[in-house]
Enzyme design. Structure first.
Site, mmCIF file in Angstrom:
data_model
loop_
_atom_site.group_PDB
_atom_site.id
_atom_site.type_symbol
_atom_site.label_atom_id
_atom_site.label_comp_id
_atom_site.label_asym_id
_atom_site.label_seq_id
_atom_site.Cartn_x
_atom_site.Cartn_y
_atom_site.Cartn_z
ATOM 1 N N ASN A 149 -0.569 -39.890 7.832
ATOM 2 C CA ASN A 149 -1.620 -39.517 8.786
ATOM 3 C C ASN A 149 -2.790 -38.875 8.068
ATOM 4 O OD1 ASN A 149 -2.195 -36.493 9.709
ATOM 5 N ND2 ASN A 149 -0.090 -36.595 8.908
ATOM 6 N N PHE A 160 -7.136 -32.475 11.902
ATOM 7 C CA PHE A 160 -7.203 -31.357 12.869
ATOM 8 C C PHE A 160 -8.036 -31.702 14.102
ATOM 9 C CE2 PHE A 160 -6.625 -28.144 9.177
ATOM 10 C CZ PHE A 160 -5.254 -28.122 9.365
ATOM 11 N N SER A 219 -2.788 -28.734 4.675
ATOM 12 C CA SER A 219 -3.069 -30.081 5.181
ATOM 13 C C SER A 219 -3.966 -30.809 4.185
ATOM 14 C CB SER A 219 -3.774 -30.009 6.533
ATOM 15 O OG SER A 219 -4.327 -31.280 6.827
ATOM 16 N N ASN A 249 -5.856 -33.270 4.894
ATOM 17 C CA ASN A 249 -6.866 -34.059 5.603
ATOM 18 C C ASN A 249 -8.140 -33.314 5.978
ATOM 19 O OD1 ASN A 249 -5.194 -36.393 5.564
ATOM 20 N ND2 ASN A 249 -3.940 -35.408 7.137
ATOM 21 N N THR A 250 -8.289 -32.090 5.516
ATOM 22 C CA THR A 250 -9.561 -31.373 5.634
ATOM 23 C C THR A 250 -10.030 -31.134 4.209
ATOM 24 O OG1 THR A 250 -8.937 -30.316 7.721
ATOM 25 C CG2 THR A 250 -10.654 -29.215 6.421
ATOM 26 N N LYS A 307 2.197 -22.002 5.375
ATOM 27 C CA LYS A 307 2.720 -23.363 5.168
ATOM 28 C C LYS A 307 2.167 -23.941 3.871
ATOM 29 C CE LYS A 307 3.668 -27.679 7.562
ATOM 30 N NZ LYS A 307 3.643 -28.337 8.863
ATOM 31 N N ASN A 341 4.377 -29.135 3.968
ATOM 32 C CA ASN A 341 3.470 -30.045 4.661
ATOM 33 C C ASN A 341 3.661 -31.464 4.107
ATOM 34 O OD1 ASN A 341 1.195 -30.974 6.223
ATOM 35 N ND2 ASN A 341 0.416 -28.874 6.159
HETATM 36 C C1 LIG Z 1 0.514 -37.060 12.727
HETATM 37 C C2 LIG Z 1 0.860 -35.770 12.037
HETATM 38 C C3 LIG Z 1 0.069 -34.668 12.253
HETATM 39 C C4 LIG Z 1 0.360 -33.453 11.612
HETATM 40 N N1 LIG Z 1 -0.423 -32.353 11.871
HETATM 41 C C5 LIG Z 1 -0.126 -31.172 11.277
HETATM 42 C C6 LIG Z 1 -0.887 -29.996 11.554
HETATM 43 O O1 LIG Z 1 -1.821 -30.015 12.363
HETATM 44 N N2 LIG Z 1 -0.565 -28.851 10.903
HETATM 45 C C7 LIG Z 1 0.483 -28.791 10.007
HETATM 46 O O2 LIG Z 1 0.736 -27.725 9.439
HETATM 47 N N3 LIG Z 1 1.239 -29.878 9.756
HETATM 48 C C8 LIG Z 1 0.971 -31.049 10.368
HETATM 49 N N4 LIG Z 1 1.750 -32.147 10.117
HETATM 50 C C9 LIG Z 1 2.885 -32.037 9.147
HETATM 51 C C10 LIG Z 1 4.210 -31.781 9.848
HETATM 52 O O3 LIG Z 1 4.188 -30.571 10.558
HETATM 53 C C11 LIG Z 1 5.355 -31.753 8.811
HETATM 54 O O4 LIG Z 1 5.122 -30.721 7.879
HETATM 55 C C12 LIG Z 1 5.480 -33.080 8.053
HETATM 56 O O5 LIG Z 1 5.293 -34.182 8.920
HETATM 57 C C13 LIG Z 1 6.852 -33.222 7.367
HETATM 58 O O6 LIG Z 1 7.896 -33.269 8.317
HETATM 59 P P1 LIG Z 1 8.612 -34.658 8.760
HETATM 60 O O7 LIG Z 1 8.989 -35.375 7.504
HETATM 61 O O8 LIG Z 1 9.762 -34.239 9.605
HETATM 62 O O9 LIG Z 1 7.589 -35.428 9.547
HETATM 63 C C14 LIG Z 1 1.478 -33.367 10.743
HETATM 64 C C15 LIG Z 1 2.288 -34.491 10.552
HETATM 65 C C16 LIG Z 1 1.996 -35.687 11.182
HETATM 66 C C17 LIG Z 1 2.886 -36.874 10.944
#
Ligand SMILES: Cc1cc2nc3c(=O)[nH]c(=O)nc-3n(C[C@H](O)[C@H](O)[C@H](O)COP(=O)(O)O)c2cc1C
Length: 324
Positions: A74, A78, A142, A144-145, A185, A214
């Protein structure tokens, strides 16, 4: 009892959890469903990331899935209504019905706010949303910023946490309650020394814990979907996330609660994180690939593991692979 999921009770940073599995940040970005996630068996949730100012995020498409790899990429950036509208929406929900499980709020940084003023963004959002959270997660990881992950470096993170601690202490004083747990995080793409430095800063600032990890900008596999830019989550993140938890647990002598997240999709991947040193867990990608039944299956499996290994409770099993 949480609907449909056997209890695996545990306690961290003064909060009680009926089971350790939390909804990872990013799925309920707008905090629209605060009261509903427990019906899918979650023991706690983290809503957001939320930024001080509302923003659209990156252009679509910005989310990609690989069923071959059980992975998501992704680059959402934000997308969220911002702290002011979020406070209004959460107040409306709270007036009707609120979650019976702990609610965390993930704090991001608005794209328009330069890194030099980042602390105002994080602390400003915390101030507006303080009354709605049981805990806060400062997300400096993150991908993505632009340049956000630079905020993990010692002095930048120090400034952000100082500002958040001050808002937290003040809000507690005004309301006659206690300050709320603040966690940091972390990115899986940091070097060992950088990971340790983040932990040291978090400890020095009195943080309640670390969320590891993350998404990653690394790419363990190669195909069209995996070539998209953004943060990778799901199965390919599992090992690296566990490795980071191992390192943090060892570095902090098990004294800093760690939330394990990254590629948890079944009891084995959950147990591995607990063994590495995670006291609580979160998942996102497994909801996409396994469906909501995953929480029930993991909690049931965890109870089986505790019994099989002779642990009285989950807390006793935390960090078990460091002792064997
Ligand atoms: C579509 C998407 C959006 C996410 N948005 C955030 C976010 O806004 N803030 C954050 O700290 N992590 C965000 N994450 C990361 C997740 O919270 C998590 O750390 C990451 O997906 C790893 O866990 P998983 O393997 O179970 O998906 C996002 C993940 C995905 C897939």
């Amino acid at each position: 009892m949480i609907y449909g999921s056997p209890p695996v009770p545990t306690e961290s940073f003064g909060l009680q959890f009926e089971n350790p599995i939390g909804l990872a940040a990013g799925m309920d970005k707008k905090g629209e469903n605060v009261q509903n996630w427990e019906h899918l068996g979650f023991g706690w949730i983290e809503i957001g990331g939320i930024t001080l100012h509302g923003q659209d995020g990156n252009p679509k498409p910005r989310m990609f899935r690989s069923t071959k790899h059980n992975a998501l990429i992704n680059r959402m950036g934000f997308n969220n209504p911002g702290s002011e509208l979020m406070a209004e929406s959460l107040a409306k929900q709270k007036a009707k019905k609120w979650a019976s499980i702990p609610v965390g709020i993930n704090l991001g940084k608005s794209k328009i706010t330069p890194n030099e003023e980042a602390e105002q963004d994080y602390a400003g959002t915390m101030e507006r949303l303080w009354g709605f959270a049981d805990l806060f997660v400062v997300n400096v990881s993150s991908p993505n910023t632009p340049n956000l992950r630079e905020l993990q470096s010692g002095s930048e993170l120090d400034r952000i946490l100082t500002a958040c601690n001050s808002v937290n202490a003040n809000a507690a004083k005004v309301t006659g309650t206690s300050p709320k747990p603040i966690l940091v995080k972390i990115s899986p793409d940091l070097s060992d020394d950088q990971l340790k430095a983040v932990a040291d800063t978090a400890i020095a600032q009195g943080c309640a814990g670390i969320v590891a990890t993350n998404t990653t900008t690394a790419r363990p596999g190669e195909d069209k979907v995996m070539n998209q830019s953004g943060g990778l989550s799901g199965k390919p993140l599992r090992n690296r996330s566990t490795e980071v938890i191992h390192l943090l647990y060892a570095h902090t002598n098990g004294n800093m609660p760690i939330v394990g997240v990254g590629g948890i999709s079944d009891v084995e991947s959950a147990w591995e994180k607990i063994g590495a040193g995670a006291s609580l867990l979160q998942l996102y990608s497994a909801m996409v690939f396994e469906g909501p039944g995953v929480n029930k299956a993991i909690n049931k499996g965890l109870n089986g593991k505790l019994k099989a290994h002779g642990y009285r409770c989950l807390a006793d099993a935390v960090g078990h692979s460091h002792r064997s």
